[in-house]
Design a protein around this motif. Structure first.
Motif, PDB file in Angstrom:
ATOM      1  N   GLY A   1      43.187  64.062  52.089  1.00 21.21           N
ATOM      2  CA  GLY A   1      43.851  65.275  52.552  1.00 21.21           C
ATOM      3  C   GLY A   1      42.916  66.459  52.604  1.00 21.21           C
ATOM      4  N   LEU A   2      42.105  66.622  51.579  1.00 19.87           N
ATOM      5  CA  LEU A   2      41.161  67.734  51.542  1.00 19.87           C
ATOM      6  C   LEU A   2      40.087  67.571  52.617  1.00 19.87           C
ATOM      7  N   ALA A   3      39.601  66.363  52.812  1.00 20.61           N
ATOM      8  CA  ALA A   3      38.576  66.123  53.834  1.00 20.61           C
ATOM      9  C   ALA A   3      39.108  66.475  55.226  1.00 20.61           C
ATOM     10  N   ILE A   4      40.348  66.105  55.507  1.00 16.16           N
ATOM     11  CA  ILE A   4      40.956  66.454  56.794  1.00 16.16           C
ATOM     12  C   ILE A   4      41.140  67.960  56.901  1.00 16.16           C
ATOM     13  N   ALA A   5      41.587  68.586  55.825  1.00 15.72           N
ATOM     14  CA  ALA A   5      41.777  70.040  55.823  1.00 15.72           C
ATOM     15  C   ALA A   5      40.473  70.762  56.134  1.00 15.72           C
ATOM     16  N   GLN A   6      39.391  70.308  55.555  1.00 13.91           N
ATOM     17  CA  GLN A   6      38.094  70.948  55.772  1.00 13.91           C
ATOM     18  C   GLN A   6      37.632  70.795  57.216  1.00 13.91           C
ATOM     19  N   VAL A   7      37.862  69.625  57.808  1.00 10.76           N
ATOM     20  CA  VAL A   7      37.483  69.399  59.206  1.00 10.76           C
ATOM     21  C   VAL A   7      38.284  70.310  60.133  1.00 10.76           C
ATOM     22  N   LEU A   8      39.593  70.409  59.901  1.00  9.67           N
ATOM     23  CA  LEU A   8      40.432  71.237  60.765  1.00  9.67           C
ATOM     24  C   LEU A   8      40.110  72.723  60.597  1.00  9.67           C
ATOM     25  N   ALA A   9      39.820  73.136  59.367  1.00  9.89           N
ATOM     26  CA  ALA A   9      39.433  74.530  59.135  1.00  9.89           C
ATOM     27  C   ALA A   9      38.131  74.850  59.856  1.00  9.89           C
ATOM     28  N   ALA A  10      37.209  73.896  59.873  1.00  9.77           N
ATOM     29  CA  ALA A  10      35.949  74.093  60.586  1.00  9.77           C
ATOM     30  C   ALA A  10      36.170  74.243  62.087  1.00  9.77           C
ATOM     31  N   GLN A  11      37.279  73.694  62.574  1.00  6.60           N
ATOM     32  CA  GLN A  11      37.637  73.813  63.989  1.00  6.60           C
ATOM     33  C   GLN A  11      38.469  75.062  64.260  1.00  6.60           C
ATOM     34  N   GLY A  12      38.623  75.928  63.243  1.00  4.83           N
ATOM     35  CA  GLY A  12      39.282  77.209  63.446  1.00  4.83           C
ATOM     36  C   GLY A  12      40.726  77.293  63.006  1.00  4.83           C
ATOM     37  N   ALA A  13      41.321  76.178  62.553  1.00  6.74           N
ATOM     38  CA  ALA A  13      42.720  76.206  62.140  1.00  6.74           C
ATOM     39  C   ALA A  13      42.897  76.933  60.812  1.00  6.74           C
ATOM     40  N   GLN A  14      44.075  77.528  60.647  1.00  2.94           N
ATOM     41  CA  GLN A  14      44.510  77.994  59.338  1.00  2.94           C
ATOM     42  C   GLN A  14      45.300  76.842  58.723  1.00  2.94           C
ATOM     43  N   VAL A  15      44.859  76.364  57.573  1.00  2.00           N
ATOM     44  CA  VAL A  15      45.376  75.104  57.025  1.00  2.00           C
ATOM     45  C   VAL A  15      46.108  75.337  55.711  1.00  2.00           C
ATOM     46  N   THR A  16      47.395  75.020  55.708  1.00  2.00           N
ATOM     47  CA  THR A  16      48.172  75.029  54.472  1.00  2.00           C
ATOM     48  C   THR A  16      47.986  73.689  53.784  1.00  2.00           C
ATOM     49  N   ILE A  17      47.490  73.704  52.562  1.00  2.00           N
ATOM     50  CA  ILE A  17      47.344  72.471  51.792  1.00  2.00           C
ATOM     51  C   ILE A  17      48.387  72.473  50.685  1.00  2.00           C
ATOM     52  N   THR A  18      49.138  71.393  50.587  1.00  2.00           N
ATOM     53  CA  THR A  18      50.207  71.324  49.594  1.00  2.00           C
ATOM     54  C   THR A  18      49.951  70.229  48.576  1.00  2.00           C
ATOM     55  N   GLY A  19      50.604  70.354  47.450  1.00  2.00           N
ATOM     56  CA  GLY A  19      50.522  69.377  46.381  1.00  2.00           C
ATOM     57  C   GLY A  19      51.304  69.882  45.184  1.00  2.00           C
ATOM     58  N   ARG A  20      51.294  69.117  44.131  1.00  2.00           N
ATOM     59  CA  ARG A  20      52.056  69.496  42.938  1.00  2.00           C
ATOM     60  C   ARG A  20      51.238  70.252  41.910  1.00  2.00           C
ATOM     61  N   ARG A  21      49.912  70.234  42.050  1.00  2.00           N
ATOM     62  CA  ARG A  21      49.042  70.877  41.051  1.00  2.00           C
ATOM     63  C   ARG A  21      48.421  72.145  41.630  1.00  2.00           C
TER      64      ARG A  21
END
Length: 254
Positions: A20-40
């Motif tokens: 999940g984090l690896a995908i988030a980082q790739v999308l952020a690098a492409q300019g997206a604002q990325v909401t990352i969710t989890g329990r911690r």
């Protein structure tokens, strides 16, 4: 590097670590604002602090009210979600003889119910925008049986069934639905499973890890970055004809 997703809002469940984090980082690098969710919350905060464009949100995908409120909060802050990655999940093996209803229900609540709720709460924005990318992070266990893990296998088969049903229901809408099906990936889940397998089988950790590594056709663990690369392709503007697909990432034919 061209930024495909400037102005887009992506939401990734289980986005604080691993795939999940690896995908988030790739999308952020492409300019997206990325909401990352989890329990911690502490894990999410640390991930967001390390990568610009990531925004932490505590959300439990197994609890409907948490998903409803969490997605609404993210949408209010950053606009409609047009890229959604249903990644949150657990991977635990237990034989049929040793499995009880509580184990079964917990597996389904997180892996399958969580994917359904996340998709339901983000789909409205994609329909309004007439564009979207919905990715379900499944597993090779969603395509074949995994010995010693019937509940996990069923949950991932169900996730792929959900994806296929949605891809047919919204055909031609501008939204695509696809599933990533990695083999064993070098993440915290593999580390935890190494300890579990070693304990159950009475072997050392090195041999337990080797058992998982050998399952991948190229005889090594897949990296989270390799899975993220596949997600990046699916989200690209030119991937509109890539829909209803299962993408195997396991080092060879399964």
């Amino acid at each position: 590097m061209e930024q495909f997703h400037t102005g887009r809002h992506a939401l990734i469940t289980g986005g604080g670590t691993g795939i999940g984090l690896a995908i988030a980082q790739v999308l952020a690098a492409q300019g997206a604002q990325v909401t990352i969710t989890g329990r911690r919350g502490d894990v999410l905060e640390a991930a967001a602090a390390a990568t610009p464009g990531l925004h932490p949100l505590v959300m439990d995908v197994a609890v409907e009210d948490s998903v409803v409120k969490g997605c609404a909060e993210a949408i209010a802050a950053r606009g409609p979600v047009t890229i959604c990655v249903a990644n949150a999940g657990i991977a635990e093996g237990k034989s049929m003889a040793k499995m009880d209803m509580a184990f079964w229900r917990n597996m389904m609540a997180i892996n399958l119910d969580g994917a359904y709720l996340t998709a339901r709460e983000t789909l409205r924005g994609m329909l309004a925008e007439q564009w979207g990318r919905m990715i379900f992070v499944a597993s090779i266990a969603g395509l074949k049986g995994l010995k010693g893990a019937p509940a996990y296998t069923a949950s991932k088969h169900g996730m792929i069934g959900l994806m296929r049903g949605l891809s047919e229901e919204y055909m031609g809408s501008g939204i695509t639905f696809n599933a990533l099906c990695p083999g064993y990936v070098d993440t915290d889940i593999v580390t935890r499973n190494t300890l579990s397998i070693a304990t159950r089988a009475g072997i050392d950790n090195e041999k337990a890890r080797e058992m998982m590594t050998k399952t991948n056709r190229h005889k090594r663990l897949v990296t989270a970055e390799e899975v993220a690369a596949a997600a990046n392709f699916i989200c690209a503007p030119a991937s509109g004809s890539f829909n209803g697909q299962t993408v195997e990432i396991a080092g060879g034919q399964m």
